[in-house]
Design a protein around this motif. Structure first.
Motif, PDB file in Angstrom:
ATOM      1  N   LYS A   1       0.831  -1.211   0.000  1.00 28.68           N
ATOM      2  CA  LYS A   1       0.000   0.000   0.000  1.00 28.68           C
ATOM      3  C   LYS A   1       0.859   1.252   0.000  1.00 28.68           C
ATOM      4  O   LYS A   1       0.594   2.211  -0.741  1.00 28.68           O
TER       5      LYS A   1
ATOM      6  N   GLU B   1       0.958   4.073  -3.025  1.00 26.28           N
ATOM      7  CA  GLU B   1       0.623   5.484  -2.798  1.00 26.28           C
ATOM      8  C   GLU B   1       1.721   6.423  -3.294  1.00 26.28           C
ATOM      9  O   GLU B   1       1.434   7.561  -3.692  1.00 26.28           O
TER      10      GLU B   1
ATOM     11  N   ARG C   1      -9.819   0.592  -8.395  1.00 28.78           N
ATOM     12  CA  ARG C   1      -9.330   0.035  -7.130  1.00 28.78           C
ATOM     13  C   ARG C   1      -8.464   1.052  -6.394  1.00 28.78           C
ATOM     14  O   ARG C   1      -7.656   1.745  -7.002  1.00 28.78           O
ATOM     15  N   THR C   2      -8.604   1.094  -5.087  1.00 28.76           N
ATOM     16  CA  THR C   2      -7.766   1.954  -4.258  1.00 28.76           C
ATOM     17  C   THR C   2      -6.407   1.295  -4.047  1.00 28.76           C
ATOM     18  O   THR C   2      -6.252   0.076  -4.259  1.00 28.76           O
TER      19      THR C   2
END
Length: 234
Positions: A101, A105, A183-184
């Motif tokens: 993650k 980011e 999608r995140t």
């Protein structure tokens, strides 16, 4: 007499993030040595003197970049390895997902660290190397804990650790938000983690009610152990 500069913590963090974003691009294109503090200041509309309200120089910017990824990743995984009251497979999944993650980011920022580490000042390079060793050690510990709890295939622990780190690190070179649909970063990280851990986790829990399934898994484990003991043929 000029009024003193008022810096709230929120504004300070915002400007520092802008400086880090500017440093990502300039360092990647021109190298750390080839980028001046004036260029960094110009990139976000500050004067050179104004930059010194936020960092002491380029080395401190680099240290922020290293701390934001390498050191925090090492701390997170080390903490997870120490939380032995929780199931090891849950902690390993959490650790891999959190790494993925963070890279999703800020892929360009992490890519810069991977490709520029040879040019770091020695003090920063030393922190970076120590944190990378700590990350590998924590990953190895987590995998060994999963194995000890019976939740892992008979994988080579060190190779499995390198594989999981490699899967997450490689995101820095392919991840783009417009290529993953809606999608995140967290969703992408969770999907990637599930795929990566399929090669580590045992599936016995899903097959305990099936004798045939258990036998099939035992055969699979014997085959894997035979390959490991015998080594590659030819």
């Amino acid at each position: 007499m000029p009024k003193p500069t008022v810096r709230t913590s929120g504004r300070h963090d915002l400007i520092l993030d802008q400086l880090l974003d500017a440093a990502e691009g300039l360092f990647a294109r021109q190298g750390v040595a080839g980028t001046s503090l004036s260029e960094l200041a110009d990139a976000i509309g500050l004067t050179r003197t104004g930059v010194y309200h936020y960092v002491k120089g380029k080395d401190e910017l680099l240290e922020h970049l290293v701390r934001g990824f390498t050191l925090e990743t090492a701390d997170k995984l080390t903490d997870l390895a120490g939380e032995v009251s929780r199931p090891a497979d849950v902690r390993l999944r959490e650790g891999v997902s959190s790494m993925a993650k963070r890279i999703a980011e800020h892929p360009r920022r992490f890519r810069l660290l991977l490709t520029s580490e040879d040019s770091f000042p020695e003090a920063i390079a030393k922190q970076h190397r120590a944190a990378r060793r700590a990350t590998l050690d924590a990953m190895i510990t987590l995998i060994d804990q999963v194995k000890a709890e019976g939740g892992a295939r008979p994988v080579d622990t060190r190779l499995a650790a390198f594989a999981l780190l490699g899967v997450t690190n490689w995101m820095a070179f392919w991840y783009q938000a417009d290529q993953v649909g809606d999608r995140t970063p967290q969703q992408v990280a969770d999907l990637l983690t599930s795929i990566a851990l399929d090669g580590v986790f045992s599936q016995r829990a899903d097959s305990v009610d099936s004798l045939k399934g258990v036998v099939a898994l035992l055969h699979e484990d014997v085959d894997r152990l035979s390959q490991f003991v015998d080594g590659p043929s030819g």
